[in-house]
Design an enzyme around this catalytic site. Sequence first.
Site, PDB file in Angstrom:
ATOM      1  N   GLY A  22      39.843  43.586  52.553  1.00  0.00           N
ATOM      2  CA  GLY A  22      40.419  42.427  52.346  1.00  0.00           C
ATOM      3  C   GLY A  22      41.983  42.582  52.207  1.00  0.00           C
ATOM      4  N   ASP A  51      19.357  -0.979  41.844  1.00  0.00           N
ATOM      5  CA  ASP A  51      19.314   0.497  42.084  1.00  0.00           C
ATOM      6  C   ASP A  51      20.262   0.902  42.790  1.00  0.00           C
ATOM      7  OD1 ASP A  51      18.685   3.218  42.988  1.00  0.00           O
ATOM      8  OD2 ASP A  51      16.762   2.603  43.697  1.00  0.00           O
ATOM      9  N   GLY A  75      45.095  42.045  49.270  1.00  0.00           N
ATOM     10  CA  GLY A  75      45.243  41.837  47.794  1.00  0.00           C
ATOM     11  C   GLY A  75      44.283  41.850  47.054  1.00  0.00           C
ATOM     12  N   TYR A  94       9.199  15.426  53.226  1.00  0.00           N
ATOM     13  CA  TYR A  94       8.617  14.861  54.364  1.00  0.00           C
ATOM     14  C   TYR A  94       8.161  15.356  55.641  1.00  0.00           C
ATOM     15  CZ  TYR A  94      10.794  11.742  51.271  1.00  0.00           C
ATOM     16  OH  TYR A  94      11.464  10.897  50.262  1.00  0.00           O
ATOM     17  N   LYS A 100      22.314  10.762  42.176  1.00  0.00           N
ATOM     18  CA  LYS A 100      22.995  11.576  43.053  1.00  0.00           C
ATOM     19  C   LYS A 100      24.178  11.748  42.764  1.00  0.00           C
ATOM     20  CE  LYS A 100      20.164   9.387  46.791  1.00  0.00           C
ATOM     21  NZ  LYS A 100      19.455  10.714  47.370  1.00  0.00           N
ATOM     22  N   TYR A 111      13.969   0.997  49.351  1.00  0.00           N
ATOM     23  CA  TYR A 111      13.402   2.256  48.872  1.00  0.00           C
ATOM     24  C   TYR A 111      13.985   2.846  47.341  1.00  0.00           C
ATOM     25  CZ  TYR A 111      12.803   7.355  48.411  1.00  0.00           C
ATOM     26  OH  TYR A 111      12.439   8.524  48.049  1.00  0.00           O
TER      27      TYR A 111
END
Length: 654
Positions: free
Chosen positions: A113, A472, A115, A246, A501, A371
């Site tokens: 790398g 919701d 530094g 699903y 969420k 949903y």
Amino acid sequence: MNSFFITATNTDVGKTFITCAILQAFLDAKFNAKAIKPVQTGCEICDGKLKAPDVKEYERINPKNDYEPLFALKFPASPHFSANLENVEIKMSAILRYIENHAKNADITLVEGAGGLFVPLNESENFIDVISASQIPAILVAKNELGCLNHILLSIEALQNRGVKIPLLVLNFHDENDEICLSNLDFLRAKFKGEIVCVPNQKDASIKTAAAKFSTFVKTQSKLLKEQIFKNDNLEFDKKHLWHPYTSALHPLKTHEVIYAKGAKIYTKSGELIDGMSSWWCEIHGYNNDELNAAATAQIHKFSHVMFGGLTHEMAINLGKKLLEIMPEFNQIFYSDSGSVSVEVALKMALQYQQNKNKEKNQILTVLGGYHGDTFGAMSVCDPQNGMHFLFNGVLAKQIFAPKPKCAFNKDFDPHSLDEISQIFQQNQNKIAALIIEPIVQGAGGMWFYHPKYLRGLRKLCDKFGALLIFDEIATGFGRTGEMFAYQHAGISPDIITIGKALTGGFMSFAATLTTKEVAHGISQNGGVFMHGPTFMANPLACAVSLKSIEILMRSNWRENVAKIEQILKQELAKCAKFSVVRDVRVLGAIGVVELKEDVNVQSLQEFFVLRGVWIRPFGKNIYLMPPFIISKDELVKLTDAVCVAIKEDKFRG
């Protein structure tokens, strides 16, 4: 193949000398070893060519080791600063490909790398991001002198917090006669679990002498290489044993192994992907946000969890204050561990409220196309005909369904669009405890945007017939639709609201159900208690991260950012409307939807998008975008272009 990333606590610790010594040690052990430096500043003109000084040192060890840096910059400063002077953009994805391509052709690849760990590559990424994303073990080099312990321990902690393995710590410029050096060594031996190699002052040690110091390390790696099976069976295990959402256990969809994520990008073993999903709509600040990481880390060092029964804590209290500050319509907050559970909580609140009012109202009214989650109560209010839970209709609680709202968000509102649901209310007024709906945007049920005045009508109907109104907002909350919460488009508020969420900025699972004083007190009167209590309710980590996420959102230009995203989505996705296979194109806030006339082939379309370097997960007839709010214009256009090409070339059919 095996690689090591050679990094340092800071500059001027002799990192290149150590890289050369380790390279020599592996060459002496008959390994096909190489050393590379992806980014080099302070390069010089030699024989008319720009030459990297560290590469010259590698060539002295092995004349064949003449691999030029990917980014060779003249000015001796941080890569970010030097690159800006030359109008060069350093991309982490390019560095990762550079490392991978070199590592394919060697037993051992040493990557040096520039530094220390947090030396910036560009505006958002540092060298530690490269180390994390590359999944390469780090060799940490430090100068053994007064004050080095602080730098070493901080660097070790930073690497370990990123999940980076550190098999070797090198104490360079070690003096066997210096009491401080010996004390440092003793202290680190007690603290560091890997191997420690001490190398004397370079004036007193040749490369050959220093290389001998690494003989034990080389032998260990030699043994590991012989034992290593050059096969990555992770995806095969995943395919056989891990059930994804699903999907079929017999015929699972293809998955891509994620190794790192930062900003709006997901790094997989298949390559770099621009995220158009916000990981199912929650990563509003992008991935690996430093402030969210810091908030979680700080709380971890206090306590990661305590039960909420009989105990409380500052994080839950402070988050509650913040939520009521931005949603003053509400009074009581119930924390839970997922969006689906927060819906369960909301439904139970409504039913208990009505029971305590001595009313035999025990059904929930909702609309088709909705949903609300995958748990049983939530499934009962999802679309029973076209939703994903029709298999369970025989065992779910029987709820009442009204037609899907037909009044489009951007069209004139027809008051008659409320006629059918009004009639249902009239016919079932003694049964309906509450109405639950996703305000403005029906998400996983079809990505449909309907008119705010429809919500105003629902508010009036609920008030008229004594039903509670539940919104919701798990998918729409925290700015996604252009308002902080979608119900604010309508200028009314519900009795109960669920959020999740983006509550944690996508950092971890967490949710809350908020309600009014009237509902909370209605449940609690006559000695009533609310009968719900998740084990991880008000988890302190989740509360700390949520509080920080809201603070980040509130001080950012989120409204302006979402408006810009909306403008770009409208402009770019409008190009899809000309295709005969497209039924509709609609955009609201940071949501863009292209609805087709037929279902898409999720598997083939997903793989097409991956090949184009974007992550888009379609469903049903919808190809949609819900990007992080921090996405750049170029990244967003790459997403929209991929959608347009997929439709133009019929990639959605498989």
